[in-house]
Design a protein around this motif. Structure first.
Motif, mmCIF file in Angstrom:
data_model
loop_
_atom_site.group_PDB
_atom_site.id
_atom_site.type_symbol
_atom_site.label_atom_id
_atom_site.label_comp_id
_atom_site.label_asym_id
_atom_site.label_seq_id
_atom_site.Cartn_x
_atom_site.Cartn_y
_atom_site.Cartn_z
ATOM 1 N N VAL A 12 -0.748 -13.023 7.752
ATOM 2 C CA VAL A 12 -0.052 -12.255 6.727
ATOM 3 C C VAL A 12 1.123 -13.058 6.180
ATOM 4 C CG1 VAL A 12 1.302 -10.158 6.355
ATOM 5 C CG2 VAL A 12 -0.789 -10.065 7.703
ATOM 6 N N SER A 13 1.799 -13.784 7.076
ATOM 7 C CA SER A 13 2.909 -14.651 6.690
ATOM 8 C C SER A 13 3.056 -15.696 7.782
ATOM 9 C CB SER A 13 4.204 -13.841 6.542
ATOM 10 O OG SER A 13 4.681 -13.443 7.813
ATOM 11 N N GLY B 75 -13.739 -8.993 1.788
ATOM 12 C CA GLY B 75 -14.611 -9.649 0.823
ATOM 13 C C GLY B 75 -15.190 -10.913 1.429
ATOM 14 N N ARG B 76 -16.446 -11.162 1.174
ATOM 15 C CA ARG B 76 -17.109 -12.338 1.752
ATOM 16 C C ARG B 76 -16.386 -13.634 1.410
ATOM 17 N NH1 ARG B 76 -21.890 -11.606 4.166
ATOM 18 N NH2 ARG B 76 -22.851 -9.564 3.956
ATOM 19 N N GLU B 77 -15.777 -13.682 0.232
ATOM 20 C CA GLU B 77 -15.099 -14.910 -0.201
ATOM 21 C C GLU B 77 -13.852 -15.215 0.635
ATOM 22 O OE1 GLU B 77 -12.937 -11.639 -2.208
ATOM 23 O OE2 GLU B 77 -15.064 -12.044 -1.885
ATOM 24 N N THR B 78 -13.316 -14.216 1.344
ATOM 25 C CA THR B 78 -12.119 -14.439 2.161
ATOM 26 C C THR B 78 -12.456 -14.944 3.553
ATOM 27 O OG1 THR B 78 -12.026 -12.189 3.066
ATOM 28 C CG2 THR B 78 -10.915 -12.566 0.951
ATOM 29 N N LEU B 79 -13.728 -14.929 3.916
ATOM 30 C CA LEU B 79 -14.153 -15.276 5.274
ATOM 31 C C LEU B 79 -14.829 -16.639 5.278
ATOM 32 C CD1 LEU B 79 -15.535 -11.738 6.084
ATOM 33 C CD2 LEU B 79 -13.413 -12.737 6.962
ATOM 34 N N THR B 80 -14.021 -17.652 5.508
ATOM 35 C CA THR B 80 -14.545 -19.019 5.536
ATOM 36 C C THR B 80 -13.910 -19.773 6.689
ATOM 37 O OG1 THR B 80 -12.818 -19.806 4.053
ATOM 38 C CG2 THR B 80 -14.877 -19.109 3.026
ATOM 39 N N GLY B 81 -14.675 -20.637 7.326
ATOM 40 C CA GLY B 81 -14.126 -21.469 8.387
ATOM 41 C C GLY B 81 -13.618 -20.674 9.575
ATOM 42 N N VAL C 6 -8.999 -16.145 4.762
ATOM 43 C CA VAL C 6 -8.137 -16.563 3.665
ATOM 44 C C VAL C 6 -7.970 -15.358 2.751
ATOM 45 C CG1 VAL C 6 -7.850 -18.165 1.752
ATOM 46 C CG2 VAL C 6 -9.023 -18.909 3.833
ATOM 47 N N GLY C 7 -6.853 -14.674 2.885
ATOM 48 C CA GLY C 7 -6.623 -13.446 2.142
ATOM 49 C C GLY C 7 -6.508 -12.273 3.101
ATOM 50 N N LEU C 8 -6.661 -11.081 2.566
ATOM 51 C CA LEU C 8 -6.496 -9.868 3.347
ATOM 52 C C LEU C 8 -7.783 -9.058 3.396
ATOM 53 C CD1 LEU C 8 -3.091 -8.628 1.916
ATOM 54 C CD2 LEU C 8 -3.486 -9.696 4.146
ATOM 55 N N ALA D 137 1.778 -5.910 4.116
ATOM 56 C CA ALA D 137 0.903 -6.970 3.617
ATOM 57 C C ALA D 137 0.049 -6.516 2.438
ATOM 58 C CB ALA D 137 -0.005 -7.470 4.739
ATOM 59 N N GLY D 138 -0.163 -5.192 2.314
ATOM 60 C CA GLY D 138 -0.968 -4.674 1.215
ATOM 61 C C GLY D 138 -2.427 -4.446 1.556
ATOM 62 N N VAL D 139 -2.751 -4.274 2.849
ATOM 63 C CA VAL D 139 -4.132 -3.957 3.250
ATOM 64 C C VAL D 139 -4.422 -2.526 2.799
ATOM 65 C CG1 VAL D 139 -5.694 -3.643 5.201
ATOM 66 C CG2 VAL D 139 -4.090 -5.576 5.166
ATOM 67 N N GLU D 140 -5.477 -2.355 2.008
ATOM 68 C CA GLU D 140 -5.761 -1.084 1.327
ATOM 69 C C GLU D 140 -5.975 0.105 2.257
ATOM 70 O OE1 GLU D 140 -8.970 -1.651 -1.492
ATOM 71 O OE2 GLU D 140 -8.191 -3.632 -2.002
ATOM 72 N N SER D 141 -6.709 -0.109 3.356
ATOM 73 C CA SER D 141 -7.033 0.995 4.271
ATOM 74 C C SER D 141 -6.752 0.585 5.706
ATOM 75 C CB SER D 141 -8.506 1.381 4.165
ATOM 76 O OG SER D 141 -8.813 1.882 2.894
ATOM 77 N N TYR D 142 -6.245 1.545 6.478
ATOM 78 C CA TYR D 142 -5.980 1.326 7.895
ATOM 79 C C TYR D 142 -6.496 2.545 8.648
ATOM 80 C CZ TYR D 142 -3.351 0.197 12.175
ATOM 81 O OH TYR D 142 -2.999 -0.117 13.465
#
Length: 170
Positions: free
Chosen positions: A63-64, A77-83, A87-89, A116-121
């Motif tokens: 987050v920081s 999102g699939r695009e945030t899950l790499t390596g 990368v992202g939230l 951090a701005g995570v939409e749902s918890y």
């Protein structure tokens, strides 16, 4: 401590997280906790939208530089899950309460995900059993749904899903 310091921690079966520079160390979860995580993972995977993916802990969410979190489950999102790292939230972070993490999950981690701005918890309480859903509205989490026992919960975000808390503990 910082995220860089966290990367140097040993792989010893404990979960290492940072919240505002404070190291949080928790033991491996017990069987009831893992049962709920597994059952919820199956339900989320069955309903997940194609552009999203459901992941299990441990997976760091940086987050920081001083806050790195590992929710029990997340949807991103699939695009945030790499390596190795995300990368992202995520759009959803889920915690299953344990005696050693209850206060952290309901207070510190909830506040960190909110900032951090995570939409749902979501928080699952195995003792009741129950699920509470918070949704980010104008930068603040608002409780939008809760269900206990055999009650049905049907959150819309991050995708429509129907859950029954008592089914998660079986």
């Amino acid at each position: 401590m910082t995220a860089a310091d966290l990367e140097l921690m040993p792989d010893d079966g404990h979960r290492y997280e940072l919240i505002d520079g404070t190291l949080i160390v928790t033991p491996s979860p017990a069987v009831p906790h893992q049962r709920i995580v597994g059952n919820l993972h199956v339900l989320l995977r069955a309903g997940v939208a194609e552009h999203l993916e459901v992941m299990l802990a441990p997976l760091d969410i940086t987050v920081s530089d001083i806050t790195v979190l590992q929710p029990d489950l997340l949807v991103a999102g699939r695009e945030t899950l790499t390596g190795r790292k995300m990368v992202g939230l995520p759009v959803l972070a889920v915690e299953v309460l344990s005696p050693s993490t209850r206060l952290i999950d309901l207070n510190l981690k909830k506040a960190a995900f909110e900032r951090a701005g995570v939409e749902s918890y979501w928080v699952v309480d195995p003792d009741r059993p129950s699920i509470t859903v918070w949704q980010l509205t104008d930068g603040v989490y608002a409780e939008v749904a809760t269900a206990a026992g055999d009650e049905t919960l049907a959150p819309d975000a991050p995708f429509p899903l129907t859950l029954t808390p008592s089914d998660l503990v079986r």
